[in-house]
Write an enzyme that holds these catalytic residues in place. Structure first.
Site, PDB file in Angstrom:
ATOM      1  N   TRP A 134       7.685  27.749  17.650  1.00 16.61           N
ATOM      2  CA  TRP A 134       6.635  27.246  16.768  1.00 16.61           C
ATOM      3  C   TRP A 134       5.391  28.105  16.979  1.00 16.61           C
ATOM      4  O   TRP A 134       4.967  28.317  18.118  1.00 16.61           O
ATOM      5  CB  TRP A 134       6.359  25.784  17.115  1.00 16.61           C
ATOM      6  CG  TRP A 134       5.311  25.109  16.308  1.00 16.61           C
ATOM      7  CD1 TRP A 134       5.169  25.120  14.955  1.00 16.61           C
ATOM      8  CD2 TRP A 134       4.257  24.277  16.813  1.00 16.61           C
ATOM      9  NE1 TRP A 134       4.092  24.349  14.581  1.00 16.61           N
ATOM     10  CE2 TRP A 134       3.507  23.824  15.702  1.00 16.61           C
ATOM     11  CE3 TRP A 134       3.871  23.878  18.088  1.00 16.61           C
ATOM     12  CZ2 TRP A 134       2.408  22.990  15.835  1.00 16.61           C
ATOM     13  CZ3 TRP A 134       2.790  23.047  18.218  1.00 16.61           C
ATOM     14  CH2 TRP A 134       2.060  22.607  17.106  1.00 16.61           C
ATOM     15  N   ASP A 216       8.428  20.077  24.659  1.00 17.80           N
ATOM     16  CA  ASP A 216       7.824  19.699  23.391  1.00 17.80           C
ATOM     17  C   ASP A 216       8.875  18.897  22.634  1.00 17.80           C
ATOM     18  O   ASP A 216       9.933  19.426  22.266  1.00 17.80           O
ATOM     19  CB  ASP A 216       7.424  20.951  22.595  1.00 17.80           C
ATOM     20  CG  ASP A 216       6.609  20.617  21.353  1.00 17.80           C
ATOM     21  OD1 ASP A 216       6.460  19.418  21.034  1.00 17.80           O
ATOM     22  OD2 ASP A 216       6.123  21.547  20.697  1.00 17.80           O
ATOM     23  N   LYS A 252       6.957  13.080  12.624  1.00 19.64           N
ATOM     24  CA  LYS A 252       8.202  13.150  11.873  1.00 19.64           C
ATOM     25  C   LYS A 252       8.981  11.841  11.928  1.00 19.64           C
ATOM     26  O   LYS A 252       9.371  11.300  10.902  1.00 19.64           O
ATOM     27  CB  LYS A 252       9.077  14.287  12.405  1.00 19.64           C
ATOM     28  CG  LYS A 252       8.830  15.634  11.759  1.00 19.64           C
ATOM     29  CD  LYS A 252       7.534  16.265  12.190  1.00 19.64           C
ATOM     30  CE  LYS A 252       7.375  17.668  11.637  1.00 19.64           C
ATOM     31  NZ  LYS A 252       6.110  18.288  12.056  1.00 19.64           N
TER      32      LYS A 252
END
Length: 408
Positions: A134, A216, A252
């Site tokens: 990311w 993460d 999400k």
């Protein structure tokens, strides 16, 4: 009078938002957005989870609630529930009182305060981030003051899978005390995760080399639909005695993108040090944003701490992850019907929201200009942007740009 800002140069655009704007500004009647990482329904619309909508109404009607400041480390019933969701109710450090959570400004905020603690209080200056990763990971650690931002190999371009030999070699050669950023599940951007056997090997290397694991976890439950499966790596590391951080995001899996709901789970091996660690995190948070917002945390807390709401939420994440899996299968079938058989196996081998397609920059540009299909220059697509209405269109367009005999 000359401006004091005269020497400030134009910053580079953030690609995902820049390409998303290009899509929004495109007047074409037929266009497809495969860029920004947000769930979309089969109609291509954002989805407010029914349990979230119901919980919001309940909170709005609760006259006992107010808008007073939260504690610096956040809403305790939220952080406790989030930490338990991540580690599991039978977690060794959880049962021994060797873990706690800190409410953060989504997963990004959790990464930022965690990095600040590592830099300021543990004198960590070296971080290893997967290649690719990311794009915000590097910026976060750079802005925190880490002196060396290194990478470890992850993506095998030829085989469209994890370069585990490269990963293992790079971690084994990392210096002691380096911070290692690990994706808990649904690796962004590749969608490729280590197997459980590979995670065990990674854990052994991290322990042997005295590295600090910083997970993460942006997609727990959203990747496979199973909370335990999606957090297996974090749970294994914690039960193996690793001290670690894990940044959790509820953007999400709850659809709470703009509420910025996150948690930093901290696992230590000496519970007597928890108060000291918490006190230093309080000062870090106080110096950044003082204390976190409440609304999103109340929603997540209400759902996670209520058995009926929790079951409703699990049904929703099963529905979302199931639709993504269905779209992966549909895309692969259509592409393999039009191109070289077996060339698209990686689409269904990957998991979660994103797929690293293997398309090159030239092909991506043709897709945008000829077909009004938007994706990142890396070839990463958001599978959620696919639906039964555009799947054939996208597959036909990709098949056109790669050719019938292409081996992606």
């Amino acid at each position: 009078m000359a401006s004091i800002f005269k020497d400030v140069t134009q910053g580079l655009p953030i690609e995902v938002f820049s390409v998303n704007k290009q899509y929004l500004d495109d007047p074409a009647s037929t266009k497809v957005n495969l860029t920004i990482g947000a769930y979309r329904t089969n109609d291509g619309k954002p989805w407010v989870l029914p349990v979230v909508r119901k919980t919001e109404k309940s909170l709005a009607e609760d006259d006992t609630l107010n808008h007073e400041y939260l504690p610096v480390l956040g809403l305790e019933e939220f952080t406790s529930a989030a930490t338990k969701m991540l580690l599991g109710g039978d977690s060794k450090p959880l049962l021994k009182g060797m873990t706690f959570g800190i409410q953060s400004l989504s997963g990004t905020g959790a990464l930022r305060i965690g990095a600040a603690f590592l830099k300021t209080h543990l004198n960590r200056n070296v971080v290893y981030i997967s290649n690719p990763s990311w794009e915000n990971h590097q910026m976060l650690f750079r802005h925190t003051g880490f002196e060396k931002i290194e990478s470890y190999r992850y993506w095998d371009e030829k085989n469209k899978s994890i370069d585990f030999e490269g990963l293992r070699s790079d971690l084994e050669n990392a210096p002691e005390n380096a911070v290692i950023v690990l994706h808990a599940c649904a690796h962004n951007p590749t969608g490729c995760d280590p197997t459980q056997e590979q995670w065990i090997e990674i854990s052994n290397i991290v322990k042997k080399k005295k590295l600090f694991p910083f997970f993460d976890c942006a997609y727990q439950g959203f990747a496979s639909g199973n909370l335990g499966k999606d957090s297996w790596a974090v749970r294994y590391f914690a039960n193996e005695g690793h001290e670690l951080f894990c940044a959790q995001s509820f953007a999400k899996n709850f659809g709470l993108y703009n509420e910025r709901v996150g948690n930093l789970t901290v696992v230590v091996n000496d519970k007597e040090k928890i108060k000291a660690v918490q006190s230093q995190f309080q000062l870090i948070v106080r110096g950044m944003y003082s204390n976190p917002p409440c609304h999103g945390a109340r929603i997540v807390s209400a759902v996670l701490n209520n058995e009926g709401c929790f079951e409703e939420w699990q049904s929703a994440i099963t529905e979302m992850s199931g639709r993504i899996i269905k779209m992966r299968k549909g895309l692969r079938e259509r592409l393999e019907a039009k191109t070289k058989p077996g060339a698209w196996k990686h689409v269904t081998d990957q998991i979660g929201m994103f797929s690293y397609t293997g398309l090159n920059v030239e092909q991506i540009e043709i897709l945008k200009k000829k077909y009004n299909i938007y994706m990142l220059s890396s070839g990463r697509i958001n599978i959620c942007g696919l639906n039964t209405n555009n799947l054939d269109y996208v597959a036909n367009a990709i098949a056109d740009v790669v050719g019938p005999t292409a081996r992606i």
